[in-house]
Design an enzyme around this catalytic site. Structure first.
Site, PDB file in Angstrom:
ATOM      1  N   LYS A  34       0.830  -1.210   0.000  1.00  0.00           N
ATOM      2  CA  LYS A  34       0.000   0.000   0.000  1.00  0.00           C
ATOM      3  C   LYS A  34       0.865   1.260   0.000  1.00  0.00           C
ATOM      4  O   LYS A  34       0.553   2.226  -0.691  1.00  0.00           O
ATOM      5  CB  LYS A  34      -0.952  -0.009   1.202  1.00  0.00           C
ATOM      6  CG  LYS A  34      -2.105  -0.984   1.006  1.00  0.00           C
ATOM      7  CD  LYS A  34      -3.022  -1.023   2.216  1.00  0.00           C
ATOM      8  CE  LYS A  34      -4.177  -1.993   1.973  1.00  0.00           C
ATOM      9  NZ  LYS A  34      -4.968  -2.216   3.185  1.00  0.00           N
ATOM     10  N   LYS A  94      -3.964  -9.252 -10.058  1.00  0.00           N
ATOM     11  CA  LYS A  94      -5.107  -9.416  -9.155  1.00  0.00           C
ATOM     12  C   LYS A  94      -6.103  -8.275  -9.358  1.00  0.00           C
ATOM     13  O   LYS A  94      -5.694  -7.116  -9.461  1.00  0.00           O
ATOM     14  CB  LYS A  94      -4.600  -9.391  -7.703  1.00  0.00           C
ATOM     15  CG  LYS A  94      -5.703  -9.467  -6.656  1.00  0.00           C
ATOM     16  CD  LYS A  94      -5.195  -9.097  -5.279  1.00  0.00           C
ATOM     17  CE  LYS A  94      -5.847  -7.847  -4.736  1.00  0.00           C
ATOM     18  NZ  LYS A  94      -6.832  -7.981  -3.701  1.00  0.00           N
ATOM     19  N   LYS A 145      -9.451  -2.639  -6.531  1.00  0.00           N
ATOM     20  CA  LYS A 145      -9.865  -1.237  -6.702  1.00  0.00           C
ATOM     21  C   LYS A 145      -8.654  -0.347  -6.938  1.00  0.00           C
ATOM     22  O   LYS A 145      -8.682   0.577  -7.729  1.00  0.00           O
ATOM     23  CB  LYS A 145     -10.560  -0.758  -5.418  1.00  0.00           C
ATOM     24  CG  LYS A 145     -11.981  -1.171  -5.287  1.00  0.00           C
ATOM     25  CD  LYS A 145     -12.447  -1.012  -3.846  1.00  0.00           C
ATOM     26  CE  LYS A 145     -12.632  -2.351  -3.193  1.00  0.00           C
ATOM     27  NZ  LYS A 145     -12.689  -2.332  -1.739  1.00  0.00           N
TER      28      LYS A 145
END
Ligand code: ADP
Ligand code: TRP
Length: 321
Positions: free
Chosen positions: A110, A189, A192
């Protein structure tokens, strides 16, 4: 058997979320004690826009209801409505070795994608462990990307039990082999944050454009192709019947698979699978007060369960004097 899972209200839900987690949860409604919640506190690690978070929370709730989750047959609530989870998270964090969190790849991924490296983001797995342990869940259906977080939850449950005596159920992950990682338009994958999704509630031209954007190789129709490395094939497998998939596999292996044609077939399958849910979602979104009411009822049921665990935890760790 207690089955529990949560989803972040941080964007449009997509077919990876559906097959990785939502469908499993909904299908367990009749046979298990089911706990489903919208994790708005987790979403705060990446969404700092008040309206976006509040609207996203209502919308994620409407998504679940539209897809067939019956709030009478489960406990369905919003994470932040049960503040006990933050108290448990703190208690667990005092037992969490730094190294355990430093090894979590989701945090590193992230940060690499540009999310601010806050303490909340770093401590994300501890809050997730608190989510699971607070309700004494036995099984947690998730996609493969959450496996490591489940290991953290298991570690913390065992650590707490060793330190203070048997208190928590050690939860098991439930990761379905066939849908562990649903690929996105580009074969990575579906997520969003990669902008490669097929949203469950997208419709019409916009949806068609997404489906047509699924990346494939450039082999001509009659050339033999490898179905196992083709993300279009993997997506079709989620929806098409076994018999149809055998035919399609034949077309790949022997030649005759026209990607454009198969994409249109996938589009039809998407519309058939989610058509009813899309209409239902519109009804829920037109009546947000009804959704709020459902969530409030769920909050009361969840808090009742949470307070039993927290009473025990407070006593075990010495917060009762
Ligand atoms: P995203 O990666 O799109 O932000 P979330 O992290 O909100 O998705 O995931 C919500 C749930 O959906 C989790 O249980 C996660 O494991 C599952 N999930 C997300 N993407 C996929 C995927 N591509 N394949 C299978 N499961 C997925
Ligand atoms: N971390 C999960 C995700 O990003 C969401 C989540 C938070 C969760 N708490 C949970 C999932 C508890 C299962 C159980 O998808």
């Amino acid at each position: 058997m207690k089955i529990l899972s949560g989803i972040q209200p941080s964007g449009q839900l997509h077919i990876g979320n559906y097959f990785g987690m939502m469908q499993t949860m909904i299908s367990n409604m009749e046979t298990s004690e089911l706990y489903v919640f919208i994790v708005d506190l987790h979403a705060l690690t990446s969404v700092h826009d008040r309206e976006k978070l509040a609207k996203g929370t209502l919308e994620a709730a409407a998504d679940f209801l539209a897809l067939g989750l019956d709030p009478e047959k489960c406990i369905f609530w919003v994470q932040s409505d049960v503040p006990e989870v933050c108290e448990l998270s703190w208690a667990l964090s005092t037992l969490t070795p730094m190294g355990l969190l430093e090894r979590c790849h989701s945090y590193k991924d992230k940060v690499a994608k540009g999310i601010a490296a806050s303490h909340g983001l770093f401590a994300y797995p501890v809050l997730m462990a608190a989510d699971i342990l607070l309700y004494q869940a036995d099984r947690v259906p998730v996609g493969k990307d959450q496996k490591q977080h489940l290991e953290v939850a298991r570690d913390l449950a065992m650590k707490f039990n060793n330190q203070y005596g048997e208190t928590f159920v050690v939860p098991e992950p439930a990761i379905s082999e066939s849908t562990a990682t649903v690929p996105g338009l580009d074969g990575q994958k579906m997520s969003k944050s990669y902008g490669n999704t097929i949203p469950i509630f997208m419709e019409g031209k916009e949806l068609k454009k997404r489906v047509m954007a699924i990346e494939t190789d450039a082999k001509p129709v009659d050339d033999p192709k490898d179905p196992d490395t083709c993300n279009l094939y993997q997506m079709m497998q989620l929806f098409a019947s076994k018999e149809r998939m055998e035919e399609i596999r034949g077309l790949y292996v022997n030649g005759g698979a026209a990607y454009g044609y198969l994409k249109l077939e996938l589009l039809d399958l998407l519309n058939d699978t989610f058509g009813v849910a899309r209409e239902k979602k519109k009804e829920y979104m037109a009546d947000p007060e009804m959704v709020r009411q459902i969530l409030r009822k769920g909050r009361d049921k969840a808090r009742e369960k949470a307070s039993v665990t927290m009473d025990l935890v407070r006593e075990r760790i010495g917060l009762k004097y």
